[in-house]
Design a protein around this motif. Sequence first.
Motif, short mmCIF file in Angstrom:
data_model
loop_
_atom_site.label_atom_id
_atom_site.label_comp_id
_atom_site.label_asym_id
_atom_site.label_seq_id
_atom_site.Cartn_x
_atom_site.Cartn_y
_atom_site.Cartn_z
N GLN A 132 0.78 -1.23 0.00
CA GLN A 132 0.00 0.00 0.00
C GLN A 132 0.81 1.28 0.00
OE1 GLN A 132 -3.62 0.69 -0.10
NE2 GLN A 132 -3.14 -1.16 -1.21
N ALA A 139 -0.36 11.89 2.80
CA ALA A 139 -0.34 10.59 2.12
C ALA A 139 -1.45 10.50 1.07
CB ALA A 139 -0.44 9.46 3.14
N THR A 140 -1.55 11.53 0.23
CA THR A 140 -2.41 11.45 -0.95
C THR A 140 -1.61 10.76 -2.05
OG1 THR A 140 -1.57 13.56 -1.69
CG2 THR A 140 -3.61 13.60 -0.39
N ARG A 181 2.39 10.73 -1.79
CA ARG A 181 3.17 9.48 -1.67
C ARG A 181 4.25 9.42 -2.74
NH1 ARG A 181 -0.49 4.85 0.25
NH2 ARG A 181 -2.08 5.97 1.34
N ASP A 210 1.85 6.60 4.91
CA ASP A 210 0.53 6.36 5.47
C ASP A 210 0.56 6.23 6.99
OD1 ASP A 210 -2.12 6.39 4.89
OD2 ASP A 210 -2.30 4.23 4.60
N GLN A 224 1.74 3.10 11.98
CA GLN A 224 1.02 2.75 10.76
C GLN A 224 0.08 1.60 11.08
OE1 GLN A 224 4.92 2.10 9.06
NE2 GLN A 224 4.27 3.08 7.16
N ARG A 280 -1.36 10.17 6.92
CA ARG A 280 -2.72 10.00 6.40
C ARG A 280 -3.57 11.21 6.78
NH1 ARG A 280 -6.23 4.66 7.68
NH2 ARG A 280 -4.43 3.72 6.67
N ASN A 310 -10.97 13.28 1.95
CA ASN A 310 -9.96 13.12 2.99
C ASN A 310 -9.81 14.36 3.87
OD1 ASN A 310 -8.61 14.68 1.14
ND2 ASN A 310 -7.35 12.98 0.39
N LYS A 365 -9.77 5.65 -1.70
CA LYS A 365 -9.17 6.47 -0.65
C LYS A 365 -9.29 5.80 0.71
CE LYS A 365 -10.23 10.67 -2.87
NZ LYS A 365 -10.74 12.00 -2.87
N SER A 366 -8.31 6.06 1.55
CA SER A 366 -8.43 5.69 2.95
C SER A 366 -8.88 6.92 3.71
CB SER A 366 -7.08 5.22 3.50
OG SER A 366 -6.80 3.94 3.01
#
Lengths: 260, 321
Positions: free
Chosen positions: A125, B94-95, B99, B116, B128, B151, B197, B252-253
Motif C-alpha cells: 500500500q 499521504a495522498t 506518496r 501512510d 502505521q 494519512r 480526505n 481512498k483511505s
Amino acid sequence: MNIVVLVKQVPDTGAERTLSQTDHTLDREDADLVLDEINERAAEAALILKETTDAHITVVSMGPDSAREAIRKVLAMGADRGIHICDDRLRGADVLTTAKVLAAAVRTVEDVDLVLAGNTTTDGQASAVPAIVAELLGLPQLTHVRQLTVDAGQVSAERETDNGEATLQAPLPALVSITEKINEPRYPSFKGIMAAKKKPVHTPDLDDLFPDADDSGLLVTRTRVVEAVPRPPRAAGIRITDDGSAGRHLVEYLIARKLV
Amino acid sequence: MPDVLVLVDHDGEHVYKSTYELLAAARRLGDPAAVVVGTPGTAGRFKESLARHGATSVYAAESGEAGEFLATPTVDALELAVRDASPAAVLVCATTDGREAAGRLAARLDAGLLIDAVDLDSSGVVTQIVFGGSYTVRSEVTHGTPVLALRPGAVEPEEHPVTAVERTLALPSVDPAASARITARRTGLAGDRPALNEATVVVSGGRGVGGAQGFEVVEELADALGGAVGASRAAVDAGYYPHQFQVGQTGKSVSPQLYIALGISGAIQHLAGMQTSKTIVAVNKDPEAPIFGLADCGVVGDLFAVAPQLTEGVAARRAVR
C-alpha cells in the motif's frame, strides 16, 4: 518496441496475513501467494500493445523462489522472457531498495521504450514504487492511469487519483503505472502455458545488478520496526432492527456522542 | 530547534486542512517550515494562514510551469529545501501525489521513507496500520532525513500563531524528457462538499443504494451533516457514483470522526479504507453483512427508510442550534 512489465507476488487478500514474530516482515511461508491482480492488468496492457506493434515484453519480479510462478503466469499470457531477482539479502527490503533493484533490472534490458507496472499492490500500500523507479531511471512518470495510448514515440494517458483527473503526455521512453480500470486481463491459454515453460527466465544476483557496490553491499532498509502489535478486531457496538423509528434513534445516538 | 519541512497541499487558491494537520504534527519534532510549490504569488497568499498554524518559515518554490508537469517540480522544491534547511524530517500528506513525491524525494536523499502514518511522536516514531487494519506497527527511520507521509485526518490541526519568514527557492527548469506534461486537468466534482480526505463526516453508499438516482439519499444525509460523499467499489463498478469518491483499498483511505455506511456489505477491501474512522454507523438490510462486525451502531433495515429519517432529524437539530 521493448516493454518491461514489473510484477509482484502478494498474499491473497482473502487470506489471513501475519507478520513474522522474529523480524516483523510478512510471513510469506504462511501466506497464500498470488500474482497481484493489478499486475495482470499491466501485463495485459503490454500484450495489447504487442498486438499492434512489434513489441518484445520482459517481465521483471523481485521476490522469493515462489515469485517465479508469477513470472510464469505472465509468460503464459504472452510475455517473451523473465527476469527474477531472488536473493536472501533482500529479505525485509524497504520501498526504496525494492525500487532500486527493479530499476537496476530494467537497466539490464537494452533500449527500453516503456516500463509498465500496477499503480499499487494489495499488500504494501505504499503506491510509491513506480514513481521511484521513474525517478531512478530518469523517465517521465505517467502513474495511476486508466487509459493509455502509445503512438509515434509519444505516450498519452488519463490519470485518475484522489486529486482528480488529468491528461498526461510524455515522449518515450517512459514509465506508466495503470489502475485496475484499464482493462480485463486475458487468461493464459493451454498453448500459452506450454510455451511459457520454454521461455527464458534470467536470474541475476545482486552482485550482477550492483557491480559497484562496496563490501558493505546494498543498504536493504532505511527504516526499523520498533513494535508490531496485532490489532484487536474492532468490536461491534449496538444493533437496532428498524421498526420504523431507527432513523430517529440514530439521531439520538449521534447527539449523545456530540457528532451533530 | 531544527526545522521540519511540510509540503503544502493546496489547489492554488486554498490550503487544504491536511496541511494544517501536518504543521501540528511537525511541531512535535521542531519548527515547521512550509514548502509551497505553485505559480508565482501562491506562497504570498498562503503565508498568513500557514503562520497562524505554526509555520515559522515559508519556502516559495514558484514558477510558471510548476503546475504543468507531474511530480518533478514538487520533488525539486523539496530537495532544494532539504539542502537549505537540513531538516529533522520532511512531512507530506499521504495522498497519491504526496506518496509519489515522498518516494522520489527519499530516492534522491537515499533516506528512509514511511508512508501512510496515522501518528507521529516527538522522537520521530510513526504509527502505521497495515494489512487492512490487522496490525499496528510503530517504525522509525534509521538512515537519512526521514520522509514521512501522514494519512489525512489522522492528526488534529491546531492554531499556533507565529511570525513566518519567507524564503525563496529557485526551481530548475523542467526536463521534458524526464517529466510527464499535464495537458488537461479535471478536478473534483464534489461541488460545495468537503473533500473526502478533509471531511470530519463521510457518508458512503454501496450496492444497496441500487442506482445513481439512489445516491441522492446518500448526498442529502451528507449535506445535512456537512460531510463528504463516498462510495464502495461495488457501487463505483456498477456506475452509481464516480471513481474519485471510492473508499477502500483501491480508493481512498479515510478516518473521519463519523463514517456512515449505507447499503454497504463491508467487503474487506472496503473495510481497509475506513475502519480507522472514530465512529462507524451502518445501515443494511442484511443482518449478516460483515460491516455490522465493526459498526459502533448498526441498523438492520431499509436505507431508504432510515437515512431520510436521519437526515430530517439532523436537519431539525441543526435548525434549532
